[in-house]
Design a protein around this motif. Sequence first.
Motif, PDB file in Angstrom:
ATOM      1  N   PHE A 139       0.838  -1.211   0.000  1.00 46.95           N
ATOM      2  CA  PHE A 139       0.000   0.000   0.000  1.00 46.95           C
ATOM      3  C   PHE A 139       0.870   1.257   0.000  1.00 46.95           C
ATOM      4  O   PHE A 139       0.572   2.234  -0.683  1.00 46.95           O
ATOM      5  N   GLU A 140       1.943   1.206   0.765  1.00 42.50           N
ATOM      6  CA  GLU A 140       2.853   2.366   0.803  1.00 42.50           C
ATOM      7  C   GLU A 140       3.505   2.582  -0.565  1.00 42.50           C
ATOM      8  O   GLU A 140       3.744   3.710  -0.985  1.00 42.50           O
ATOM      9  N   ARG A 141       3.773   1.490  -1.263  1.00 44.42           N
ATOM     10  CA  ARG A 141       4.347   1.620  -2.610  1.00 44.42           C
ATOM     11  C   ARG A 141       3.350   2.265  -3.573  1.00 44.42           C
ATOM     12  O   ARG A 141       3.725   3.033  -4.449  1.00 44.42           O
ATOM     13  N   VAL A 142       2.058   1.902  -3.397  1.00 46.01           N
ATOM     14  CA  VAL A 142       1.009   2.523  -4.225  1.00 46.01           C
ATOM     15  C   VAL A 142       1.023   4.042  -4.008  1.00 46.01           C
ATOM     16  O   VAL A 142       0.979   4.824  -4.959  1.00 46.01           O
ATOM     17  N   TYR A 143       1.086   4.446  -2.750  1.00 44.27           N
ATOM     18  CA  TYR A 143       1.104   5.883  -2.432  1.00 44.27           C
ATOM     19  C   TYR A 143       2.392   6.542  -2.930  1.00 44.27           C
ATOM     20  O   TYR A 143       2.370   7.678  -3.389  1.00 44.27           O
ATOM     21  N   THR A 144       3.498   5.816  -2.865  1.00 41.28           N
ATOM     22  CA  THR A 144       4.763   6.341  -3.399  1.00 41.28           C
ATOM     23  C   THR A 144       4.620   6.646  -4.888  1.00 41.28           C
ATOM     24  O   THR A 144       5.118   7.669  -5.373  1.00 41.28           O
ATOM     25  N   HIS A 145       3.918   5.757  -5.616  1.00 40.46           N
ATOM     26  CA  HIS A 145       3.669   6.003  -7.049  1.00 40.46           C
ATOM     27  C   HIS A 145       2.851   7.283  -7.237  1.00 40.46           C
ATOM     28  O   HIS A 145       3.108   8.065  -8.152  1.00 40.46           O
ATOM     29  N   THR A 146       1.864   7.492  -6.356  1.00 42.69           N
ATOM     30  CA  THR A 146       1.055   8.716  -6.433  1.00 42.69           C
ATOM     31  C   THR A 146       1.957   9.946  -6.334  1.00 42.69           C
ATOM     32  O   THR A 146       1.859  10.882  -7.133  1.00 42.69           O
ATOM     33  N   LEU A 147       2.850   9.928  -5.358  1.00 47.49           N
ATOM     34  CA  LEU A 147       3.755  11.069  -5.143  1.00 47.49           C
ATOM     35  C   LEU A 147       4.718  11.238  -6.311  1.00 47.49           C
ATOM     36  O   LEU A 147       5.025  12.363  -6.723  1.00 47.49           O
ATOM     37  N   TYR A 148       5.194  10.110  -6.842  1.00 46.87           N
ATOM     38  CA  TYR A 148       6.127  10.149  -7.984  1.00 46.87           C
ATOM     39  C   TYR A 148       5.477  10.836  -9.184  1.00 46.87           C
ATOM     40  O   TYR A 148       6.080  11.714  -9.808  1.00 46.87           O
ATOM     41  N   TYR A 149       4.224  10.436  -9.489  1.00 42.86           N
ATOM     42  CA  TYR A 149       3.544  11.029 -10.651  1.00 42.86           C
ATOM     43  C   TYR A 149       3.167  12.483 -10.385  1.00 42.86           C
ATOM     44  O   TYR A 149       3.199  13.313 -11.294  1.00 42.86           O
ATOM     45  N   LEU A 150       2.834  12.803  -9.123  1.00 46.04           N
ATOM     46  CA  LEU A 150       2.554  14.201  -8.789  1.00 46.04           C
ATOM     47  C   LEU A 150       3.801  15.058  -8.977  1.00 46.04           C
ATOM     48  O   LEU A 150       3.712  16.205  -9.420  1.00 46.04           O
ATOM     49  N   ALA A 151       4.966  14.512  -8.659  1.00 42.67           N
ATOM     50  CA  ALA A 151       6.223  15.256  -8.869  1.00 42.67           C
ATOM     51  C   ALA A 151       6.383  15.619 -10.348  1.00 42.67           C
ATOM     52  O   ALA A 151       6.773  16.746 -10.681  1.00 42.67           O
ATOM     53  N   GLN A 152       6.044  14.660 -11.238  1.00 51.83           N
ATOM     54  CA  GLN A 152       6.142  14.923 -12.684  1.00 51.83           C
ATOM     55  C   GLN A 152       5.143  16.000 -13.111  1.00 51.83           C
ATOM     56  O   GLN A 152       5.449  16.879 -13.920  1.00 51.83           O
ATOM     57  N   VAL A 153       3.927  15.902 -12.549  1.00 55.85           N
ATOM     58  CA  VAL A 153       2.878  16.877 -12.879  1.00 55.85           C
ATOM     59  C   VAL A 153       3.294  18.277 -12.462  1.00 55.85           C
ATOM     60  O   VAL A 153       3.183  19.243 -13.231  1.00 55.85           O
ATOM     61  N   TYR A 154       3.789  18.419 -11.229  1.00 59.56           N
ATOM     62  CA  TYR A 154       4.202  19.743 -10.744  1.00 59.56           C
ATOM     63  C   TYR A 154       5.380  20.287 -11.554  1.00 59.56           C
ATOM     64  O   TYR A 154       5.497  21.495 -11.763  1.00 59.56           O
ATOM     65  N   LYS A 155       6.229  19.379 -12.022  1.00 62.56           N
ATOM     66  CA  LYS A 155       7.352  19.813 -12.875  1.00 62.56           C
ATOM     67  C   LYS A 155       6.819  20.389 -14.180  1.00 62.56           C
ATOM     68  O   LYS A 155       7.274  21.432 -14.648  1.00 62.56           O
ATOM     69  N   HIS A 156       5.824  19.723 -14.777  1.00 68.89           N
ATOM     70  CA  HIS A 156       5.192  20.211 -16.019  1.00 68.89           C
ATOM     71  C   HIS A 156       4.532  21.562 -15.804  1.00 68.89           C
ATOM     72  O   HIS A 156       4.513  22.405 -16.705  1.00 68.89           O
TER      73      HIS A 156
END
Length: 609
Positions: free
Chosen positions: A188-205
């Motif tokens: 479950f923590e890995r699932v949330y880590t993926h959420t944060l990873y993709y949000l990092a890409q979004v904020y970069k864009h």
Amino acid sequence: MADGWQLACDTYQRAITASEVESKTDPETEPYRSKYRARELLREVRALLGPGAEEESGEGQAGSQEDEGDEGRLLAARLAVIEFRLGVNHTETEEMSAGEEHLVKGVRLLERYRLSHDCVSVYIQGQNNLGILWADRGEIIIAQTYLESAESLYCHYMKKIGKPPLDPDEHFTPEEQRLTEQERAKRFERVYTHTLYYLAQVYKHLKQDEKAAQYCHTTLQRQLEYDGYNPVEWAINAATLSQYYLGKQCYMEARHCLAAANVIFSKAGQIPSPGAAKENEAEQERLDNLRQKKAEIARCWVKYCLNLLADARKKLEDNIGELDVDLQEELKTERKKQEDEKEKGWKKAVLFGSSDVYDSILAVEEKVDCSLPLDFKEAREIFLVGQNYINEAKEYFQLDGHVTDHIEVIQDHSALFKVLAFFEDDYERRCKMHKRRIDMLEPLCKELNPQYYLLVCRQLQFELADTYYEMMDLKVAIGNKLDEMDSHTVKKINSLAQSAIKFYEMFLDSLRSPDKKFPEKLEDDVLRPALVAKFHIARLYGKLITADGKKQLENMQISLSYYTFLVEYCANNEEAIKSVETELELSKEMVALLPARMERLRIQMSSFS
């Protein structure tokens, strides 16, 4: 019913195996063969869930009946898992619209139950994948909405319930084979880590750089904590993050990211020798990738050392670009007072890894300082670290095959010598450092074809001209300390000046049209360099030393023509003035003074004839 349920579980497991294992060996002629097989198996599972399952899935009714209780929630969760898997399957086979349709169905099925322990993970993963899908379409705001919703749900669930939720695949796993609480929590923590990873890409864009860096740092930390990462990918992401911190002059954090990148990259295994991998094509490809990534991390280290030295120079230089000795002493005293604060700073920094990893990271960090160097000894230590990483980067980025990258590495090496020279108070030793720059840049300049590498050639020509110019100024300063300049010093000054002129002229010639005409209006990207080149050539002709009055007059005339060009260009193109304000003022002065000086020299020459 029990037999039907067992069949559903078995079919689901076959679908997962086909999708995640068998697909890796699909032939090139049928790259999605196993994915298509998995899709059919998932549809069979959906049919096995009951006569109304297809309709429930299509309309999202399973989550709308409160009085169905646990049974309704369980059916909704199982259907949602199938829809989620089908959605991923379609996106993996590049059928984005169908993928979106299934993912949306899965999320809708669980809307009412999204906070329950057996639904929350499926729901968040569905939103993650919808976020990725919309990001791939370039619809970043929609992607942001899905991912921020997933983030919010995770936080709400952990605050309100906190119990490790059921993993999606467990819905089709016999009770006795289900995961431990510890493994559920990790997944479950890995699932949330993926959420944060993709949000990092979004904020970069979205150009929200600070937020992107914060999410990236948290993602990297969590990947280490929950052991869910690829060492090479992790190391590259950490090294990339260091460049953000460099831009913010956060050297402690930048160094920490780079040291962590080194340590985690080493977990990818030893890089075998090229000979050992020659016979195996896949191994050769893996080797080449490892060598490239190692060189990329090395280049990030070079930028760290270069920025640290350059920022120190900016802080220490006076109004004529020389070392301000009084300020240097003041800063040294100030730094001694702040030594105690350094430890506090460490405690505030976000650190990576468990204690065993952190000890290794600390060992790397101790090899290079993160404070601005204040004298030559400190600057040289940083320079040597940078030079070591230059050599590491050059092992991969060689001229043959990596022209642009190789040149950039050499330019960084030159820049390291240039900024180190600032800290050197001995003019002769400073000259030798600039000579090292010329020795590495000049062969490149000769070897490159301007037809294919015009911009790079211009950069090299201008840098070589500036370096010769700087050496000439140093030789003049050395000569001025002598009672009388000897012929060797005079010859050296003239030689350096002529070399500088040659490369400035080469740069200016590169701006000419095919019929050799100099442009009436300069492009913005070359405006300042071109006008500065003209100004420096004018000044260099004025610096040439000769006992021949006629030659001296000739040099003054050439000098005047270059000063005049700059003055007239700015008069005709007023927008250029702000680019060369200082040079323009000096040029106007020289245009006013030189004719009178030339006239006095002519009178002096005629009186001797």
